[in-house]
Design a protein around this motif. Structure first.
Motif, mmCIF file in Angstrom:
data_model
loop_
_atom_site.group_PDB
_atom_site.id
_atom_site.type_symbol
_atom_site.label_atom_id
_atom_site.label_comp_id
_atom_site.label_asym_id
_atom_site.label_seq_id
_atom_site.Cartn_x
_atom_site.Cartn_y
_atom_site.Cartn_z
ATOM 1 N N ARG A 134 0.808 -1.225 0.000
ATOM 2 C CA ARG A 134 0.000 0.000 0.000
ATOM 3 C C ARG A 134 0.836 1.267 0.000
ATOM 4 O O ARG A 134 0.553 2.178 -0.787
ATOM 5 C CB ARG A 134 -0.966 0.006 1.197
ATOM 6 C CG ARG A 134 -2.187 -0.835 0.954
ATOM 7 C CD ARG A 134 -3.221 -0.635 2.026
ATOM 8 N NE ARG A 134 -2.799 -1.297 3.259
ATOM 9 C CZ ARG A 134 -3.586 -1.492 4.300
ATOM 10 N NH1 ARG A 134 -4.822 -1.045 4.287
ATOM 11 N NH2 ARG A 134 -3.154 -2.116 5.361
ATOM 12 N N TRP B 177 0.411 4.258 -2.782
ATOM 13 C CA TRP B 177 -0.162 5.555 -2.410
ATOM 14 C C TRP B 177 0.850 6.679 -2.471
ATOM 15 O O TRP B 177 0.499 7.817 -2.809
ATOM 16 C CB TRP B 177 -0.843 5.482 -1.051
ATOM 17 C CG TRP B 177 -2.095 4.653 -1.134
ATOM 18 C CD1 TRP B 177 -2.311 3.449 -0.558
ATOM 19 C CD2 TRP B 177 -3.288 4.962 -1.879
ATOM 20 N NE1 TRP B 177 -3.564 2.978 -0.899
ATOM 21 C CE2 TRP B 177 -4.175 3.889 -1.707
ATOM 22 C CE3 TRP B 177 -3.670 6.028 -2.679
ATOM 23 C CZ2 TRP B 177 -5.438 3.868 -2.302
ATOM 24 C CZ3 TRP B 177 -4.928 6.000 -3.271
ATOM 25 C CH2 TRP B 177 -5.795 4.931 -3.080
ATOM 26 N N ARG C 39 -0.296 -3.552 -7.155
ATOM 27 C CA ARG C 39 -1.055 -3.344 -5.917
ATOM 28 C C ARG C 39 -2.223 -4.336 -5.848
ATOM 29 O O ARG C 39 -2.495 -4.926 -4.809
ATOM 30 C CB ARG C 39 -1.569 -1.896 -5.855
ATOM 31 C CG ARG C 39 -2.445 -1.597 -4.691
ATOM 32 C CD ARG C 39 -1.633 -1.555 -3.390
ATOM 33 N NE ARG C 39 -2.510 -1.854 -2.284
ATOM 34 C CZ ARG C 39 -2.369 -2.886 -1.469
ATOM 35 N NH1 ARG C 39 -1.365 -3.703 -1.596
ATOM 36 N NH2 ARG C 39 -3.223 -3.108 -0.516
ATOM 37 N N ALA D 81 -7.239 0.081 -1.583
ATOM 38 C CA ALA D 81 -7.058 0.369 -0.159
ATOM 39 C C ALA D 81 -7.048 -0.894 0.700
ATOM 40 O O ALA D 81 -6.721 -0.823 1.883
ATOM 41 C CB ALA D 81 -8.158 1.307 0.323
ATOM 42 N N GLN E 173 -5.994 -4.394 2.465
ATOM 43 C CA GLN E 173 -4.744 -4.928 2.987
ATOM 44 C C GLN E 173 -4.265 -6.059 2.075
ATOM 45 O O GLN E 173 -5.065 -6.848 1.571
ATOM 46 C CB GLN E 173 -4.948 -5.456 4.400
ATOM 47 C CG GLN E 173 -3.681 -5.908 5.070
ATOM 48 C CD GLN E 173 -3.905 -6.236 6.535
ATOM 49 O OE1 GLN E 173 -4.972 -5.999 7.076
ATOM 50 N NE2 GLN E 173 -2.900 -6.789 7.158
#
Length: 124
Positions: free
Chosen positions: A24, A28, A67, A96, A98
């Motif tokens: 993550r 991001w 991702r 977003a 996990q």
């Protein structure tokens, strides 16, 4: 600050690498970098903005795919974002999530240890 630089460098070094996994923070921080670069270039010139946008689209798609791989999904799920109104929200939700703690079909989990906790060789 080191984590931001490491994340952006990783994404730019893996410019068109759609294999593997991305944690993550890597994703991001690259998204934040992408937004800042486009905002600054947009203020300077529309042509510079277009060049920056085109230059960052491939690494953006690549880190997005990695991702999604980290969450156990195919990178093709990014295409859901093309669905008007709700597609972008669904992709945002997926990004977003996990990551899977164990290895999956796209590889072992990415290293997410903070850089400050890393111990240099011979300094234990």
């Amino acid at each position: 600050m080191d984590e931001i630089q490491k994340s952006v460098k990783t994404c730019l070094n893996k410019y068109a690498d759609f294999n593997g996994r991305a944690a993550r923070p890597e994703f991001w921080w690259f998204v934040l970098f992408w937004i800042v670069v486009l905002a600054v270039t947009g203020l300077v010139s529309k042509y510079l903005y277009a060049i920056a946008a085109l230059a960052l689209v491939v690494p953006g798609l690549a880190v997005g795919a990695r991702r999604l791989h980290d969450t156990g999904k195919s990178g093709w799920y990014q295409l859901i974002g093309l669905i008007p109104l709700v597609g972008g929200l669904v992709v945002l939700y997926l990004m977003a999530q996990q990551g899977e703690p164990a290895a999956n079909r796209w590889g072992s989990p990415p290293d997410t240890a903070p850089m400050s906790s890393a111990v240099a060789p011979g300094q234990q």
